[in-house]
Design a protein around this motif. Sequence first.
Motif, PDB file in Angstrom:
ATOM      1  N   PRO A  16       0.814  -1.222   0.000  1.00  0.00           N
ATOM      2  CA  PRO A  16       0.000   0.000   0.000  1.00  0.00           C
ATOM      3  C   PRO A  16       0.851   1.276   0.000  1.00  0.00           C
ATOM      4  CG  PRO A  16      -0.839  -1.564   1.614  1.00  0.00           C
ATOM      5  CD  PRO A  16       0.471  -2.115   1.114  1.00  0.00           C
ATOM      6  N   GLU A  17       2.010   1.220   0.658  1.00  0.00           N
ATOM      7  CA  GLU A  17       2.888   2.391   0.701  1.00  0.00           C
ATOM      8  C   GLU A  17       3.446   2.706  -0.686  1.00  0.00           C
ATOM      9  OE1 GLU A  17       3.365  -0.360   2.670  1.00  0.00           O
ATOM     10  OE2 GLU A  17       2.590   0.422   4.564  1.00  0.00           O
TER      11      GLU A  17
ATOM     12  N   ASP B  12       0.592   9.338  -5.837  1.00  0.00           N
ATOM     13  CA  ASP B  12       0.917  10.732  -5.510  1.00  0.00           C
ATOM     14  C   ASP B  12       1.903  11.346  -6.511  1.00  0.00           C
ATOM     15  OD1 ASP B  12      -0.727  10.671  -3.298  1.00  0.00           O
ATOM     16  OD2 ASP B  12       0.904  10.420  -1.843  1.00  0.00           O
ATOM     17  N   GLU B  13       2.845  10.562  -6.972  1.00  0.00           N
ATOM     18  CA  GLU B  13       3.881  11.068  -7.883  1.00  0.00           C
ATOM     19  C   GLU B  13       3.399  11.186  -9.324  1.00  0.00           C
ATOM     20  OE1 GLU B  13       7.186  12.136  -7.218  1.00  0.00           O
ATOM     21  OE2 GLU B  13       6.290  12.156  -5.218  1.00  0.00           O
TER      22      GLU B  13
ATOM     23  N   LYS C 288      12.728   1.036  -6.682  1.00  0.00           N
ATOM     24  CA  LYS C 288      12.300   1.131  -5.280  1.00  0.00           C
ATOM     25  C   LYS C 288      12.291  -0.190  -4.506  1.00  0.00           C
ATOM     26  CE  LYS C 288       9.858   5.359  -4.632  1.00  0.00           C
ATOM     27  NZ  LYS C 288      10.677   5.778  -3.513  1.00  0.00           N
ATOM     28  N   VAL C 289      12.236  -1.336  -5.185  1.00  0.00           N
ATOM     29  CA  VAL C 289      12.084  -2.607  -4.475  1.00  0.00           C
ATOM     30  C   VAL C 289      13.208  -3.565  -4.870  1.00  0.00           C
ATOM     31  CG1 VAL C 289      10.532  -4.548  -4.013  1.00  0.00           C
ATOM     32  CG2 VAL C 289       9.576  -2.283  -4.469  1.00  0.00           C
ATOM     33  N   SER C 290      14.005  -3.962  -3.881  1.00  0.00           N
ATOM     34  CA  SER C 290      15.075  -4.921  -4.129  1.00  0.00           C
ATOM     35  C   SER C 290      14.498  -6.336  -4.198  1.00  0.00           C
ATOM     36  CB  SER C 290      16.113  -4.859  -3.000  1.00  0.00           C
ATOM     37  OG  SER C 290      15.557  -5.399  -1.808  1.00  0.00           O
TER      38      SER C 290
ATOM     39  N   ALA D 257      10.210 -10.655   0.577  1.00  0.00           N
ATOM     40  CA  ALA D 257       9.569 -10.442   1.881  1.00  0.00           C
ATOM     41  C   ALA D 257       8.114  -9.977   1.712  1.00  0.00           C
ATOM     42  CB  ALA D 257      10.358  -9.428   2.705  1.00  0.00           C
ATOM     43  N   LEU D 258       7.870  -9.037   0.806  1.00  0.00           N
ATOM     44  CA  LEU D 258       6.499  -8.585   0.539  1.00  0.00           C
ATOM     45  C   LEU D 258       5.632  -9.745   0.058  1.00  0.00           C
ATOM     46  CD1 LEU D 258       6.924  -5.180  -1.340  1.00  0.00           C
ATOM     47  CD2 LEU D 258       5.496  -5.564   0.670  1.00  0.00           C
TER      48      LEU D 258
END
Length: 156
Positions: free
Chosen positions: A91-92, A99-100, A135-137, A143-144
């Motif tokens: 969600p973040e 927003d961007e 943004k995401v390794s 983990a997500l």
Amino acid sequence: MKSEATSVKAYMADLPAERQVVIEQLRHIILDNLPEGFQETMSYGMIGYVVPHSLYPDGYHCSPDLPLPFINIASQKNFIALYHSGIYSSPELLAWFVDEYPKYCKSKLDMGKSCIRFKNINKIPFELIAQLVAKVSVQEWIALYENARKVPTKRN
């Protein structure tokens, strides 16, 4: 439109010229910004970026023989699609992207759960896509993914 191509090169060759240019640009943006460990492949008839079995042996829960998918790009009938599983799972990350988006593109955001649709191939916010991809390794994505797969347990 699911492609029957078995390689990225074959997928690209099957596209109309104007779509080849856009998909190639997306590929380069992704490859230049994708954290180390992800691998480019054909996945679900699209160009995919996955966590290879060498890093995540369990693979994708729906088809464990397939590597864990993360991002896909595709030329669909009426749009170019970017599928980003992290947006669906975080969600973040979704809130950040929503927003961007208006800062980079004046057209309305056209989005499903993980699918971002670009109907006008001349209005793709490549700079924003580059930031999203970075943004995401691999470790964060695993983990997500695992967190989203957890089944709530009953408490006494």
